[in-house]
Design an enzyme around this catalytic site. Structure first.
Site, PDB file in Angstrom:
ATOM      1  N   LYS A  90       0.818  -1.224   0.000  1.00  0.00           N
ATOM      2  CA  LYS A  90       0.000   0.000   0.000  1.00  0.00           C
ATOM      3  C   LYS A  90       0.849   1.269   0.000  1.00  0.00           C
ATOM      4  CE  LYS A  90      -4.376  -1.661   0.721  1.00  0.00           C
ATOM      5  NZ  LYS A  90      -4.362  -2.869   1.565  1.00  0.00           N
ATOM      6  N   GLU A 112      -9.966   6.514   2.951  1.00  0.00           N
ATOM      7  CA  GLU A 112     -10.868   5.525   3.532  1.00  0.00           C
ATOM      8  C   GLU A 112     -10.025   4.316   3.911  1.00  0.00           C
ATOM      9  OE1 GLU A 112     -10.059   5.584   0.414  1.00  0.00           O
ATOM     10  OE2 GLU A 112      -9.583   3.461   0.187  1.00  0.00           O
ATOM     11  N   SER A 379       1.815  -9.691  -1.055  1.00  0.00           N
ATOM     12  CA  SER A 379       1.416  -8.286  -0.892  1.00  0.00           C
ATOM     13  C   SER A 379       1.675  -7.728   0.492  1.00  0.00           C
ATOM     14  CB  SER A 379      -0.066  -8.136  -1.244  1.00  0.00           C
ATOM     15  OG  SER A 379      -0.858  -9.021  -0.472  1.00  0.00           O
TER      16      SER A 379
HETATM   17  C1  LIG Z   1      -5.190  -4.021   1.153  1.00  0.00           C
HETATM   18  C2  LIG Z   1      -4.459  -5.292   0.932  1.00  0.00           C
HETATM   19  C3  LIG Z   1      -4.778  -6.151  -0.134  1.00  0.00           C
HETATM   20  C4  LIG Z   1      -5.939  -5.934  -1.046  1.00  0.00           C
HETATM   21  O1  LIG Z   1      -5.909  -4.772  -1.792  1.00  0.00           O
HETATM   22  P1  LIG Z   1      -5.587  -4.756  -3.352  1.00  0.00           P
HETATM   23  O2  LIG Z   1      -5.906  -3.368  -3.748  1.00  0.00           O
HETATM   24  O3  LIG Z   1      -6.453  -5.783  -3.997  1.00  0.00           O
HETATM   25  O4  LIG Z   1      -4.153  -5.084  -3.488  1.00  0.00           O
HETATM   26  C5  LIG Z   1      -4.002  -7.276  -0.329  1.00  0.00           C
HETATM   27  N1  LIG Z   1      -2.981  -7.581   0.502  1.00  0.00           N
HETATM   28  C6  LIG Z   1      -2.656  -6.786   1.542  1.00  0.00           C
HETATM   29  C7  LIG Z   1      -1.516  -7.167   2.408  1.00  0.00           C
HETATM   30  C8  LIG Z   1      -3.385  -5.614   1.800  1.00  0.00           C
HETATM   31  O5  LIG Z   1      -3.048  -4.833   2.838  1.00  0.00           O
END
Ligand SMILES: *Cc1c(COP(=O)(O)O)cnc(C)c1O
Length: 395
Positions: A90, A112, A379
Site C-alpha cells: 500500500k 478511507e 502483498s
Molecule cells: C489491502 C491489501 C490487499 C488488497 O488490496 P488490493 O488493492 O487488492 O491489493 C491485499 N494484501 C494486503 C496485504 C493488503 O493490505
C-alpha cells in the site's frame, strides 16, 4: 485485441466516472496534475528517493526453494512486498499520491480504510511530510481493528468512525467522497486501491506497477527469461494490477488473479465479484460487482479483511471480459492452510490476503514442469493476522 484504454478513463466497457458534476471538476483537476507530474523528472526523482530510503525498495524477488521442493513442480518466486515499510504494497501508492497532493498544494489528506492497512500507510506518509490527515473508517471496522485505529492516531491522524449503512468499508468510501465534495479546495482524497472513478484506477496502477517492473527485471537477471505464470490476490486489485500490468503485453505469461472465495458461493459468504457477480456500478465506476436483483450491494465475507470489497478494479474487469487474465477463488480454509504452510516452509508469515495467492500457487505448481516459473505477489506480512489465526486454529 487492444489492451489500451478504449476511451479516456475506460477499460473496455468498465471504469469511467459517474459522479456529481462538482466532483467531476475535482477529478479533472486531479487527472491534469497526474498527467503533468507523473513523468516530470523532479517528481520522479523525489518519488524514487523516498521509495528507496523510506519504503526500502527494491523489494527482493525471492526463490522459495523449500516450498518449491515440497510441491515438486514449477519454481516459485515470491515478490517480497511484505518487506516494505508498514508491511505491505500500500505504501507504494501512498508515497506517489502524497507527493502529488503536495504538488497540488493540498493542506489536508483524507482516505478511507477497511481493515486499516491503507489508513496506516496514509497516516505514515502524512506524518512524514507533516500534512493533516483524516481517515474514514466504518464504525464496525474501528471496533474489529482497534489496534490499527491506535496506530493511525499515534501517527497523528484523526480517525472518523462512519455510522451509516453497514458501517464498513463501502460506507467509509461514501463518507470520504462526501468530505471531498465539501472541502475540495484544500483537500486531496488518497484512494487506496485500483478502484473508484477515473483517474484513480490509472493513478494507482501507475504507482503500483513498480512491483511488476522490478519483478520483470529481477527474473530476467536471475533466470534469463520471463515467468510462465504470475499471480496475486485481488481485493480492489491494486497489488495485482501492480504486478500484472508490466507483463500484459507478454503473451506467453499467464496471468491469474485470486479472489476471496470465503465459505462458498452463496450470497454473503464471499467477496468475489468477478467470479460470482456481474457487470454493474459502484462508487462512481463500472466493474464486476456483487449486487442483488433489486440492485442493492450484497454483504461480503472473507477471512482476509483487506479483500472484503463488493467491487473490483475496472482494469481487472476488462482483463476478465477480454480473456487476458483468469480469475479464480481460494476459500478461507485454503488461505488459512497456505498461511501456515508458507510460514513453516520459508520462514515468512504472509498476510491472510497474500495467503490466497500462495494457496493458488500451491494448487497449480505441482501440475507444472520443474523448468517452469511462477511469481507470487506477497502483498503483505502476516503479523497483523497472527491473533486472528491463533483464535481460529485454537478451536
Ligand atoms: C489491502 C491489501 C490487499 C488488497 O488490496 P488490493 O488493492 O487488492 O491489493 C491485499 N494484501 C494486503 C496485504 C493488503 O493490505
Amino acid at each position: 485485441m487492444s489492451l489500451a484504454q478504449t476511451k479516456v478513463g475506460f477499460f473496455g466497457d468498465f471504469g469511467g466516472s459517474f459522479v456529481p458534476e462538482q466532483l467531476q471538476g475535482v477529478l479533472d483537476r486531479l487527472d491534469e496534475a497526474f498527467q503533468t507530474y507523473k513523468d516530470d523528472p523532479d517528481f520522479r526523482q523525489e518519488l524514487d528517493h523516498y521509495l528507496r530510503e523510506f519504503v526500502g525498495r527494491p523489494s527482493p524477488l525471492y526463490f522459495a526453494e523449500r516450498l518449491t521442493d515440497a510441491l515438486g513442480g514449477a519454481k516459485i518466486y515470491l515478490k517480497r512486498e511484505e518487506l516494505n515499510h508498514t508491511g505491505s504494497h500500500k505504501i507504494n501508492n501512498v508515497m506517489g499520491q502524497v507527493l502529488l497532493a503536495k504538488r497540488m498544494g493540498a493542506k489536508r489528506i483524507i482516505a478511507e480504510t477497511g481493515a486499516g492497512q491503507h489508513g496506516v500507510a496514509t497516516a505514515t506518509g502524512c506524518a512524514m511530510f507533516g500534512i493533516d490527515c483524516v481517515i474514514y473508517m466504518g464504525e464496525e471496522d474501528t471496533k474489529r481493528q482497534a489496534l490499527n485505529v491506535f496506530r493511525m492516531e499515534l501517527l497523528g491522524a484523526k480517525v472518523v468512525p462512519v455510522t451509516t449503512g453497514t458501517r464498513t468499508l463501502k460506507d467509509a468510501v461514501d463518507a470520504a467522497l462526501g468530505d471531498l465534495m465539501a472541502n475540495y479546495e484544500n483537500t486531496f482524497y488518497l484512494l487506496g486501491s485500483a478502484v473508484g472513478p477515473h483517474p484513480y484506477p490509472t493513478i494507482v496502477r501507475h504507482f503500483q506497477s513498480i512491483i511488476g517492473r522490478e519483478a520483470r527485471t529481477q527474473l530476467l537477471e536471475q533466470e534469463g527469461r520471463l515467468p510462465d505464470l504470475i499471480t496475486a490476490c485481488v481485493g480492489g486489485g491494486s497489488n495485482a494490477i501492480g504486478l500484472f500490468s508490466p507483463f500484459v503485453q507478454d503473451e506467453t505469461v499467464k496471468i491469474v488473479g485470486v479472489e476471496p472465495g470465503g465459505r462458498g458461493s452463496a450470497r454473503g459468504e464471499h467477496a468475489a465479484p468477478i467470479t460470482y457477480g456481474g457487470p454493474g456500478e459502484i462508487h462512481g465506476f463500472k466493474c464486476y460487482v456483487m449486487k442483488d436483483d433489486d440492485g442493492a450491494i450484497q454483504p461480503t465475507h472473507s477471512i482476509a479483511a483487506g479483500l472484503d470489497y463488493p467491487g473490483v478494479g475496472p482494469e481487472h474487469s476488462y482483463y476478465k471480459a477480454s480473456g487476458r487474465a483468469d480469475y479464480v477463488t481460494v476459500t478461507d480454509e485454503e488461505a488459512l492452510n497456505a498461511f501456515q504452510v508458507l510460514s513453516k516452509a520459508e520462514g515468512i508469515i504472509p498476510a491472510l490476503e497474500s495467503a490466497h495467492a500462495v494457496a493458488y500457487a500451491m494448487k497449480v505448481a505441482p501440475q507444472m514442469d520443474r523448468e517452469q516459473i511462477v511469481i507470487v505477489n506477497l502483498s503483505g506480512r502476516g503479523d497483523k493476522d497472527v491473533q486472528q489465526v491463533f483464535d481460529l486454529v485454537q478451536r
